[in-house]
Design an enzyme around this catalytic site. Sequence first.
Site, PDB file in Angstrom:
ATOM      1  N   SER A 158       0.834  -1.208   0.000  1.00  0.00           N
ATOM      2  CA  SER A 158       0.000   0.000   0.000  1.00  0.00           C
ATOM      3  C   SER A 158       0.864   1.252   0.000  1.00  0.00           C
ATOM      4  CB  SER A 158      -0.946   0.005   1.200  1.00  0.00           C
ATOM      5  OG  SER A 158      -0.228   0.079   2.424  1.00  0.00           O
ATOM      6  N   ALA A 159       1.989   1.188   0.713  1.00  0.00           N
ATOM      7  CA  ALA A 159       2.884   2.351   0.760  1.00  0.00           C
ATOM      8  C   ALA A 159       3.467   2.629  -0.620  1.00  0.00           C
ATOM      9  CB  ALA A 159       3.989   2.129   1.776  1.00  0.00           C
ATOM     10  N   GLN A 181       0.759  10.161   0.273  1.00  0.00           N
ATOM     11  CA  GLN A 181       1.353   9.561   1.459  1.00  0.00           C
ATOM     12  C   GLN A 181       0.655   8.242   1.797  1.00  0.00           C
ATOM     13  OE1 GLN A 181       0.876  12.670   4.428  1.00  0.00           O
ATOM     14  NE2 GLN A 181       3.044  13.136   4.340  1.00  0.00           N
ATOM     15  N   ASP A 182       1.383   7.339   2.445  1.00  0.00           N
ATOM     16  CA  ASP A 182       0.796   6.112   2.965  1.00  0.00           C
ATOM     17  C   ASP A 182       0.017   6.433   4.243  1.00  0.00           C
ATOM     18  OD1 ASP A 182       0.299   3.366   3.180  1.00  0.00           O
ATOM     19  OD2 ASP A 182       2.057   3.054   4.447  1.00  0.00           O
ATOM     20  N   GLY A 183      -0.885   5.534   4.613  1.00  0.00           N
ATOM     21  CA  GLY A 183      -1.611   5.687   5.873  1.00  0.00           C
ATOM     22  C   GLY A 183      -3.007   6.234   5.692  1.00  0.00           C
TER      23      GLY A 183
END
Length: 274
Positions: free
Chosen positions: A50-51, A60-62
Amino acid sequence: MTNQNTLRDRALAFRALHVPGRPLVLPNAWDAASARIVEDAGAPAVATTSAGLAWALGVQDGDRLDLDRSMAAVARITSAVTVPVSADIETGFAKDPAGVADTVRAVLAAGAVGVNIEDALYGGEGVLRPVAEQAERIAAAREAADAARVPLFVNARIDTFLRGAGGMDATLERADAFRAAGADGIFVPGVVEPGTVKELADGIVGPLNVLVGPGAPPVAELAALGVARVSAGSSVALAAYAVVRRAARELLDTGTYDEVAGGLDYGELNSLLG
């Protein structure tokens, strides 16, 4: 679009790859080219990071990426390879279980036959979702896949160790609850110490997935501990982007090109995507 029979066959093939002692090894991909390279290297399946996928899309990831762009990227990956694909869907791209079910339907429409669903919370109170709430989200994913008659492999990620939000007891409690809710496997990133990995493998009913990178034990050692799935996560993408940084700095600072030595042959990579 991949038809249901093909999806079922790929899902069953992917499920069969999770064997304690003979782990599925996943050098995670983030776009069509990296997925084809991973497949060409001999991987029996491809899993997204996913990152890496978010970074490739400039996000950005998250839980910052939206469902539509994520699934468009997953669809490009499934179209580029012939092996089963598992999609990292972060926390599910949804606020509630019904939304998670919608996400799973989108995953299947994109041609993937596995998902990672994490129990982390980004923003708000706490760092992990309450056990019961996360179990409801996993159950919704399971029910959506079952309704589509595809044995989607639901990999429940538990971030107790990764986020310093609990130890072994909390992890095993979550694993039991998530398995009861319909998860097929348990992913515990942030743990590579052999004794801890062994305790997890012995205490979890179902396939255990661990995250590896520099400094982690080799796959053979993890296999001997009972691990069923080994993921590189974002580490391959990070290494690739490190080459970009080093090459850019060298070219701009010294006007030389040593950092790009050893790159893939243009014709070889081009033909992989043909």
